[in-house]
Design a protein around this motif. Sequence first.
Motif, PDB file in Angstrom:
ATOM      1  N   THR A  98      -4.498   4.428  -2.199  1.00  0.00           N
ATOM      2  CA  THR A  98      -3.625   3.255  -2.246  1.00  0.00           C
ATOM      3  C   THR A  98      -4.344   2.002  -1.770  1.00  0.00           C
ATOM      4  N   TYR A  99      -5.120   2.127  -0.711  1.00  0.00           N
ATOM      5  CA  TYR A  99      -5.785   0.950  -0.150  1.00  0.00           C
ATOM      6  C   TYR A  99      -6.693   0.286  -1.173  1.00  0.00           C
ATOM      7  N   ASP A 100      -7.435   1.080  -1.900  1.00  0.00           N
ATOM      8  CA  ASP A 100      -8.370   0.502  -2.867  1.00  0.00           C
ATOM      9  C   ASP A 100      -7.656  -0.218  -4.001  1.00  0.00           C
ATOM     10  N   GLU A 101      -6.407   0.137  -4.278  1.00  0.00           N
ATOM     11  CA  GLU A 101      -5.643  -0.597  -5.278  1.00  0.00           C
ATOM     12  C   GLU A 101      -5.376  -2.028  -4.808  1.00  0.00           C
ATOM     13  N   PHE A 102      -5.145  -2.185  -3.510  1.00  0.00           N
ATOM     14  CA  PHE A 102      -4.972  -3.534  -2.968  1.00  0.00           C
ATOM     15  C   PHE A 102      -6.277  -4.319  -3.059  1.00  0.00           C
ATOM     16  N   VAL A 103      -7.407  -3.655  -2.821  1.00  0.00           N
ATOM     17  CA  VAL A 103      -8.705  -4.318  -2.956  1.00  0.00           C
ATOM     18  C   VAL A 103      -8.889  -4.809  -4.388  1.00  0.00           C
ATOM     19  N   ARG A 104      -8.591  -3.946  -5.344  1.00  0.00           N
ATOM     20  CA  ARG A 104      -8.776  -4.297  -6.752  1.00  0.00           C
ATOM     21  C   ARG A 104      -7.852  -5.440  -7.168  1.00  0.00           C
ATOM     22  N   THR A 105      -6.629  -5.425  -6.673  1.00  0.00           N
ATOM     23  CA  THR A 105      -5.698  -6.503  -7.009  1.00  0.00           C
ATOM     24  C   THR A 105      -6.233  -7.844  -6.547  1.00  0.00           C
ATOM     25  N   HIS A 106      -6.735  -7.900  -5.306  1.00  0.00           N
ATOM     26  CA  HIS A 106      -7.237  -9.166  -4.783  1.00  0.00           C
ATOM     27  C   HIS A 106      -8.472  -9.628  -5.545  1.00  0.00           C
TER      28      HIS A 106
ATOM     29  N   GLY B 164     -17.094   8.413   8.229  1.00  0.00           N
ATOM     30  CA  GLY B 164     -16.754   9.221   7.068  1.00  0.00           C
ATOM     31  C   GLY B 164     -15.398   8.950   6.436  1.00  0.00           C
ATOM     32  N   ARG B 165     -14.669   7.936   6.941  1.00  0.00           N
ATOM     33  CA  ARG B 165     -13.329   7.695   6.397  1.00  0.00           C
ATOM     34  C   ARG B 165     -13.176   6.309   5.774  1.00  0.00           C
ATOM     35  N   TRP B 166     -14.275   5.547   5.706  1.00  0.00           N
ATOM     36  CA  TRP B 166     -14.160   4.180   5.169  1.00  0.00           C
ATOM     37  C   TRP B 166     -15.377   3.863   4.309  1.00  0.00           C
ATOM     38  N   THR B 167     -15.257   4.211   3.032  1.00  0.00           N
ATOM     39  CA  THR B 167     -16.300   3.913   2.063  1.00  0.00           C
ATOM     40  C   THR B 167     -15.816   2.798   1.151  1.00  0.00           C
ATOM     41  N   VAL B 168     -16.644   1.796   0.958  1.00  0.00           N
ATOM     42  CA  VAL B 168     -16.292   0.687   0.072  1.00  0.00           C
ATOM     43  C   VAL B 168     -16.497   1.137  -1.370  1.00  0.00           C
ATOM     44  N   ASN B 169     -15.399   1.199  -2.111  1.00  0.00           N
ATOM     45  CA  ASN B 169     -15.458   1.654  -3.498  1.00  0.00           C
ATOM     46  C   ASN B 169     -15.432   0.516  -4.506  1.00  0.00           C
ATOM     47  N   TYR B 170     -14.839  -0.613  -4.112  1.00  0.00           N
ATOM     48  CA  TYR B 170     -14.750  -1.778  -5.005  1.00  0.00           C
ATOM     49  C   TYR B 170     -15.190  -3.014  -4.234  1.00  0.00           C
TER      50      TYR B 170
ATOM     51  N   LEU C  71       2.392   0.814   4.140  1.00  0.00           N
ATOM     52  CA  LEU C  71       2.232   1.314   5.510  1.00  0.00           C
ATOM     53  C   LEU C  71       3.505   1.993   5.997  1.00  0.00           C
ATOM     54  N   ARG C  72       4.635   1.391   5.691  1.00  0.00           N
ATOM     55  CA  ARG C  72       5.914   1.908   6.189  1.00  0.00           C
ATOM     56  C   ARG C  72       6.358   3.179   5.464  1.00  0.00           C
ATOM     57  N   ARG C  73       5.773   3.443   4.325  1.00  0.00           N
ATOM     58  CA  ARG C  73       6.008   4.747   3.697  1.00  0.00           C
ATOM     59  C   ARG C  73       5.287   5.843   4.469  1.00  0.00           C
ATOM     60  N   VAL C  74       4.176   5.478   5.102  1.00  0.00           N
ATOM     61  CA  VAL C  74       3.458   6.424   5.954  1.00  0.00           C
ATOM     62  C   VAL C  74       4.148   6.559   7.308  1.00  0.00           C
ATOM     63  N   ASP C  75       4.540   5.406   7.874  1.00  0.00           N
ATOM     64  CA  ASP C  75       5.207   5.372   9.179  1.00  0.00           C
ATOM     65  C   ASP C  75       6.207   4.222   9.167  1.00  0.00           C
ATOM     66  N   PRO C  76       7.506   4.523   9.116  1.00  0.00           N
ATOM     67  CA  PRO C  76       8.535   3.477   8.995  1.00  0.00           C
ATOM     68  C   PRO C  76       8.617   2.517  10.177  1.00  0.00           C
TER      69      PRO C  76
ATOM     70  N   ALA D 168      -2.320   4.880   9.775  1.00  0.00           N
ATOM     71  CA  ALA D 168      -1.668   4.620   8.494  1.00  0.00           C
ATOM     72  C   ALA D 168      -2.628   3.954   7.511  1.00  0.00           C
ATOM     73  N   VAL D 169      -3.437   3.012   7.993  1.00  0.00           N
ATOM     74  CA  VAL D 169      -4.422   2.362   7.126  1.00  0.00           C
ATOM     75  C   VAL D 169      -5.413   3.400   6.589  1.00  0.00           C
ATOM     76  N   LEU D 170      -5.856   4.284   7.451  1.00  0.00           N
ATOM     77  CA  LEU D 170      -6.791   5.328   7.021  1.00  0.00           C
ATOM     78  C   LEU D 170      -6.137   6.274   6.018  1.00  0.00           C
ATOM     79  N   GLU D 171      -4.855   6.541   6.175  1.00  0.00           N
ATOM     80  CA  GLU D 171      -4.156   7.403   5.217  1.00  0.00           C
ATOM     81  C   GLU D 171      -4.061   6.715   3.848  1.00  0.00           C
ATOM     82  N   LEU D 172      -3.780   5.416   3.845  1.00  0.00           N
ATOM     83  CA  LEU D 172      -3.744   4.683   2.578  1.00  0.00           C
ATOM     84  C   LEU D 172      -5.114   4.663   1.915  1.00  0.00           C
ATOM     85  N   LYS D 173      -6.154   4.610   2.721  1.00  0.00           N
ATOM     86  CA  LYS D 173      -7.507   4.682   2.176  1.00  0.00           C
ATOM     87  C   LYS D 173      -7.772   6.066   1.592  1.00  0.00           C
ATOM     88  N   ARG D 174      -7.347   7.094   2.297  1.00  0.00           N
ATOM     89  CA  ARG D 174      -7.598   8.469   1.868  1.00  0.00           C
ATOM     90  C   ARG D 174      -6.924   8.763   0.531  1.00  0.00           C
TER      91      ARG D 174
END
Length: 288
Positions: A31-39, A126-132, A75-80, A22-28
């Motif tokens: 969504t995950y990077d939006e959390f990085v930017r918020t922090h 290949g699935r975890w690149t730091v963008n921010y 996460l729960r939107r990916v897997d409840p 699920a974390v990898l899906e949010l990264k893909r």
Amino acid sequence: MVYSRKNQRDLTSAERKKFVSAVLELKRDGTYDEFVRTHIDYYVSDGEGRLRLAHMAPSFLPWHRKFLLEFERALRRVDPTLSVPYWDWTRDNTPAASLWSDDFMGGNGRGDDLQVMTGPFAYAGGRWTVNYGMTEGRFLTREFGRPRDPITLPTKAQLDEVMRETVYDVAPWNSTSTSGFRNRLEGWAPGRGNERFRIHNRVHRWVGGLMLGGASVNDPVFWLHHSFVDLLWSRWQRRNPRAGYLPAQPPQLGDPQHGRIAARDERMGPWGVTPAQMLDHSAIYRYV
């Protein structure tokens, strides 16, 4: 329906796999990077002279509780069936802990550039690149224990001392507050070198690499760390039911903290919730 957050050491291999997927899906999907930017956006130090919500302020705990909830909802939107597990760093306090296995968080960074080479969040996979981030690096980095300037994780005895605090926070409501549960748990302290970092801060420093500073969300262990911090606040609340969030009222005009912190009923960006609204999580989740 109330769901549970579990100790990461109690997760089954299937539960680990689902969480990582699920974390990898949010990264893909970005969504995950939006959390990085918020922090990064809300990481404001008390020397900057502007509103602080995420750190060095009374709202450190309710802000991160909301932040965790928003991530958990994603996460729960990916897997409840998912929730954010917690890492009890007083028990799982070595690089050999199961937390750092190849099927979960991956291991330490390598010697020359601190790049994490193992696990699902290794750049080479290949699935975890730091963008921010705060640097130009594109890969996840760690430096367990900072060998060049050694630091250990907080002990149970050190944590127990903090848990004995009976007041939530005290003036001047920042990193220099000498007592109060919030600042002692957040871990700002006087001294030099590693002595300046206690409890929550010390864990960030022990992991090292990207876990240092505003871009720390780039390391998925951030969430497990803050899930445990939230658990500790929850325990403290139960032990001190009459010790409410402070300050209850905003600092008055002329006070150095006027307009720089959130009082109990003032809204916290970016969600518009107040600290008071984040004090009770019992209708949403529980810790096991």
